[in-house]
Motif scaffolding. Structure first.
Motif, short mmCIF file in Angstrom:
data_model
loop_
_atom_site.label_atom_id
_atom_site.label_comp_id
_atom_site.label_asym_id
_atom_site.label_seq_id
_atom_site.Cartn_x
_atom_site.Cartn_y
_atom_site.Cartn_z
N TYR A 31 4.42 -3.65 8.39
CA TYR A 31 5.65 -2.86 8.30
C TYR A 31 5.33 -1.57 7.55
O TYR A 31 4.87 -1.62 6.42
N SER A 32 5.58 -0.43 8.19
CA SER A 32 5.39 0.88 7.56
C SER A 32 6.76 1.44 7.25
O SER A 32 7.58 1.64 8.16
N CYS A 33 7.01 1.72 5.98
CA CYS A 33 8.35 2.10 5.54
C CYS A 33 8.32 3.33 4.65
O CYS A 33 7.26 3.79 4.24
N THR A 34 9.49 3.83 4.34
CA THR A 34 9.64 4.93 3.41
C THR A 34 10.88 4.71 2.56
O THR A 34 11.87 4.15 3.03
N HIS A 53 0.86 -1.18 0.00
CA HIS A 53 0.00 0.00 0.00
C HIS A 53 0.90 1.24 0.00
O HIS A 53 1.78 1.37 0.84
N VAL A 54 0.67 2.13 -0.95
CA VAL A 54 1.46 3.35 -1.09
C VAL A 54 0.64 4.53 -0.57
O VAL A 54 -0.55 4.64 -0.85
N TYR A 55 1.30 5.43 0.19
CA TYR A 55 0.64 6.59 0.80
C TYR A 55 1.34 7.87 0.35
O TYR A 55 2.55 7.89 0.14
N ASN A 98 27.45 7.70 -10.23
CA ASN A 98 26.43 8.74 -10.13
C ASN A 98 25.03 8.17 -9.87
O ASN A 98 24.02 8.69 -10.36
N VAL A 99 24.95 7.09 -9.08
CA VAL A 99 23.68 6.47 -8.70
C VAL A 99 23.27 7.04 -7.35
O VAL A 99 24.07 7.10 -6.42
N ARG A 100 22.01 7.48 -7.24
CA ARG A 100 21.52 8.04 -5.97
C ARG A 100 21.66 7.05 -4.83
O ARG A 100 21.39 5.86 -4.99
N ASN A 101 22.04 7.56 -3.67
CA ASN A 101 22.13 6.73 -2.47
C ASN A 101 20.73 6.66 -1.85
O ASN A 101 20.33 7.55 -1.11
N THR A 102 19.98 5.65 -2.20
CA THR A 102 18.62 5.47 -1.71
C THR A 102 18.55 4.28 -0.78
O THR A 102 19.42 3.40 -0.80
N ALA A 103 17.51 4.26 0.03
CA ALA A 103 17.32 3.15 0.97
C ALA A 103 15.85 3.07 1.34
O ALA A 103 15.06 3.99 1.07
N ILE A 104 15.50 1.97 1.96
CA ILE A 104 14.18 1.77 2.54
C ILE A 104 14.38 1.67 4.05
O ILE A 104 15.18 0.86 4.51
N VAL A 105 13.69 2.53 4.80
CA VAL A 105 13.80 2.52 6.26
C VAL A 105 12.40 2.48 6.87
O VAL A 105 11.43 2.87 6.24
N HIS A 106 12.33 2.00 8.09
CA HIS A 106 11.06 1.99 8.82
C HIS A 106 10.71 3.42 9.21
O HIS A 106 11.59 4.22 9.54
N ILE A 107 9.42 3.76 9.19
CA ILE A 107 9.03 5.14 9.49
C ILE A 107 9.31 5.52 10.95
O ILE A 107 9.35 6.70 11.27
N ASP A 108 9.52 4.54 11.82
CA ASP A 108 9.86 4.86 13.21
C ASP A 108 11.23 5.52 13.33
O ASP A 108 11.55 6.09 14.37
N CYS A 148 8.80 8.06 -1.09
CA CYS A 148 7.58 7.24 -1.09
C CYS A 148 7.33 6.69 0.30
O CYS A 148 8.27 6.30 1.00
N PHE A 149 6.07 6.66 0.72
CA PHE A 149 5.66 5.94 1.92
C PHE A 149 4.91 4.70 1.48
O PHE A 149 4.09 4.76 0.56
N PHE A 150 5.16 3.58 2.14
CA PHE A 150 4.42 2.37 1.81
C PHE A 150 4.37 1.45 3.02
O PHE A 150 5.12 1.61 3.98
N SER A 151 3.43 0.50 2.97
CA SER A 151 3.33 -0.49 4.04
C SER A 151 2.98 -1.84 3.43
O SER A 151 2.44 -1.92 2.32
N PHE A 152 3.31 -2.87 4.17
CA PHE A 152 2.99 -4.23 3.75
C PHE A 152 2.94 -5.12 4.98
O PHE A 152 3.47 -4.77 6.04
N LYS A 153 2.24 -6.24 4.85
CA LYS A 153 2.17 -7.23 5.92
C LYS A 153 3.01 -8.43 5.53
O LYS A 153 2.94 -8.92 4.40
N TYR A 154 3.81 -8.88 6.49
CA TYR A 154 4.62 -10.07 6.27
C TYR A 154 4.52 -10.92 7.52
O TYR A 154 4.84 -10.46 8.62
#
Length: 172
Positions: free
Chosen positions: A81-84, A7-9, A113-123, A70-76
């Protein structure tokens, strides 16, 4: 391989206790952090935030500035898990700029020249961050540059600790 729903928010609401500002209900405040691909039919609107990278250290030494994509969440396995998705900014120097008292950051890039991106928990989000362009002496064509192009067009930004009193207590 994850095969469930994601789910994307477009925004997240951060609620926090601010003991020095009792104008809210007993010091409670909230702020919205946007990650909108289209804001009021004028282009994207993506906010920046402080991410806690070392909870043992106060100030900018324990925080990093990131650009929320991006904000998103998923169930595992029954756990939500709420992430960004974030784009990291790198600090320029070991302390604040001497002239302004504000830290200077630049967009983080990896090799090639690749962006330093990551997925982290919103907490791990501590507070919204406000960045100001570091202006240079060359002219800018304001017709070509829109507000949503700033993080891609410009190379250096001040971390605005004067945006509000919460940021003043954070970005030292």
């Amino acid at each position: 391989v994850y095969e469930g729903r994601i789910h994307v928010y477009n925004l997240a609401c951060s609620t926090f206790f601010a003991p020095r500002n009792l104008s809210g209900i007993h010091g409670m405040h909230h702020e919205y952090i946007c990650s909108c691909p289209m804001w009021r039919n004028a282009g994207p609107h993506f906010n920046c935030v402080f991410i806690i990278t070392d909870p043992q250290v106060e100030g900018m030494s324990g925080l990093d500035v990131t650009h929320v994509l991006c904000f998103f969440s998923f169930k595992y396995q029954g756990i939500l898990y709420s992430c960004t998705v974030i784009h990291w900014f790198d600090c320029v120097g070991d302390g604040p700029d001497l002239a302004t008292g504000m830290w200077v950051v630049c967009p983080g890039y990896l090799r090639c020249n690749v962006r330093n991106t990551a997925i982290v928990h919103i907490d791990t989000i501590y507070h919204a961050a406000h960045l100001i362009l570091v202006y240079t002496a060359h002219n800018i064509n304001s017709i070509d540059v829109r507000p949503h192009h700033c993080y891609d067009t410009f190379h250096f930004f001040y971390v605005n600790k004067y945006a509000d009193h919460h940021a003043f207590e954070i970005a030292f």
